[in-house]
Design an enzyme around this catalytic site. Structure first.
Site, PDB file in Angstrom:
ATOM      1  N   ASP A   1       0.831  -1.198   0.000  1.00 28.92           N
ATOM      2  CA  ASP A   1       0.000   0.000   0.000  1.00 28.92           C
ATOM      3  C   ASP A   1       0.870   1.255   0.000  1.00 28.92           C
ATOM      4  O   ASP A   1       1.446   1.622   1.018  1.00 28.92           O
ATOM      5  CB  ASP A   1      -0.897  -0.032   1.239  1.00 28.92           C
ATOM      6  CG  ASP A   1      -1.807   1.180   1.356  1.00 28.92           C
ATOM      7  OD1 ASP A   1      -1.907   1.946   0.377  1.00 28.92           O
ATOM      8  OD2 ASP A   1      -2.413   1.360   2.424  1.00 28.92           O
TER       9      ASP A   1
ATOM     10  N   SER B   1      -1.587  16.966 -11.044  1.00 24.46           N
ATOM     11  CA  SER B   1      -1.889  16.797 -12.460  1.00 24.46           C
ATOM     12  C   SER B   1      -2.389  18.133 -13.013  1.00 24.46           C
ATOM     13  O   SER B   1      -3.213  18.794 -12.374  1.00 24.46           O
ATOM     14  CB  SER B   1      -2.959  15.722 -12.649  1.00 24.46           C
ATOM     15  OG  SER B   1      -3.439  15.711 -13.989  1.00 24.46           O
TER      16      SER B   1
END
Length: 411
Positions: A115, A279
């Site tokens: 994870d 982004s």
């Protein structure tokens, strides 16, 4: 037809990291690299969209929207009346990926979830009540000659719904592939939340986030990756998740056969302990790129792609028959036709999530309507680029350059 995620690369940044990171072809120190193939988790008998979304809210301690909470309550109630909703093959639906590790001397072999969105290595242990162990392999520190209890240290992870996992801490030898860390902090569970106890094939979790968010008290402990990275040929790991097949994690090198073209790099902000990046925008299908900054994390421990409300709304406006379904706590749409691709920016490049990967799971027995793999990140505080996004690409987690690299690959 072969589908390729599109990544348009620009010139490398001034760090020039790609020029100095070793590939398998030029690596000779076998102890400085490792490659691990994942295994499927047969505990998953079906996908359930609201559950996947709820896991993200629980994981990051965010308040769950009321309609999602109600959807989960209805699902739990239905589970008491029947054996399941939509019976499917776990090999067809890759909800969760698991990876083998070994702990102790002699080795005790466990299967855990890698994870990148957390920083604890915790496992089921013999310190738990036997009633909470439902088929999992447990770590027994008393059977390891190299275990040493870290006196006075405890760990606890509290989830958004108020449940928690907690226990004691041992130092022991941990091996992943051919990489071994002595005196690694191993968090032995005394109590585990129901989400994990119900999964008989998942023995724990190995966090690959930054050590600053490790939950051991009074002194947080280093992650396995932070302890081993100085011995690697390069301080990085790569993630190559697959759709409907086991993926792989490589440590210390970049496999040139695993991707196509060049790697596009974007800076990482590790200040909150996550592999966080920004982004610059998105596009839908063949539409024009829209400038819209989206700050989020690359998280192998989250299934869905969670994005700002305005972005998700814009996407589903282009999906035939899509609507927000309060009974499901998320966006749903007809399973046919395939929805348009979703594109997000990485620095000066783009990554394409094919439309068939946005089809997360059917919500009815005749597979007429599907739950979307893209949902809102409302209340979480950041976007989460989970497996729906990660499985489209070959992704490099570079701690040395504090950057993420994304490259196209065959799907």
């Amino acid at each position: 037809m072969l589908l390729l995620p599109t990544i348009l690369t620009a010139a490398l940044t001034a760090t020039g990291m790609a020029a100095v990171i070793p590939s398998r072809d030029d690596t000779t120190a076998n102890q400085g690299i490792a490659s691990l193939l994942q295994v499927r988790n047969p505990s998953f008998k079906f996908r359930h969209g609201p559950l996947a979304l709820a896991r993200a809210y629980r994981k990051f301690g965010a308040p769950m929207p009321e309609d999602l909470r109600a959807a989960i309550a209805r699902f739990r109630q239905n589970q008491k009346r029947t054996t399941g909703t939509i019976a499917t093959d776990p090999e067809k639906h890759d909800v969760e990926y698991l990876t083998p590790i070994s702990i102790g001397t002699p080795s005790q072999n466990l299967i855990v979830d890698f994870d990148s969105g957390s920083s604890d290595l915790w496992v089921f242990s013999t310190e738990m009540s036997t009633s909470d162990i439902k088929g999992q392999t447990v770590y027994d520190p008393n059977k390891s000659s190299t275990s040493e209890k870290l006196q006075g240290s405890t760990w606890e992870i509290t989830y958004g719904d108020g449940s928690s996992s907690s226990g004691d801490v041992y130092l022991d030898t941990v091996t992943i592939g051919n990489l071994t860390v002595p005196n690694q902090a191993v968090e032995a569970a005394k109590k585990v939340s129901a989400e994990f106890t119900d999964d008989s094939h998942n023995d724990g979790l190995l966090g690959l986030g930054f050590s600053g968010i490790n939950t051991v008290q009074p002194t947080p402990q280093n992650t396995f990756f932070d302890n081993i990275k100085g011995s690697l040929d390069a301080p990085l790991f790569t993630v190559d998740l697959k759709h409907g097949a086991p993926g792989s994690f490589n440590f210390g090198y970049i496999d040139p056969a695993a991707y196509i073209g060049n790697i596009t790099w974007t800076p990482v902000d590790s200040s909150q302990g996550f592999w966080a990046f920004t982004s610059p925008g998105y596009a839908i299908g063949t539409g024009a790129f829209r400038n819209h900054s989206m700050s989020g994390i690359a998280d192998t421990g989250t299934t869905l792609l969670l994005l700002p409300k305005s972005v998700v709304s814009a996407y589903y406006k282009e999906v035939q028959g899509a609507q927000y379904d309060s009974d499901q706590g998320g966006y749903v749409f007809p399973c046919n036709p395939t929805p348009p691709d979703f594109v997000f920016g990485i620095n000066n490049g783009i990554v394409t999530v094919p439309g068939d990967m946005v089809l997360y799971a059917p919500i009815d027995s005749d597979h007429q309507n599907c739950y979307g793999g893209i949902q809102k990140d409302t209340g979480i505080g950041f976007s989460i680029f989970g497996d729906v996004a990660l499985k489209t690409s070959f992704v490099v987690f570079d701690a040395g350059g504090l950057q993420l690299g994304w490259a196209a690959k065959n799907l």
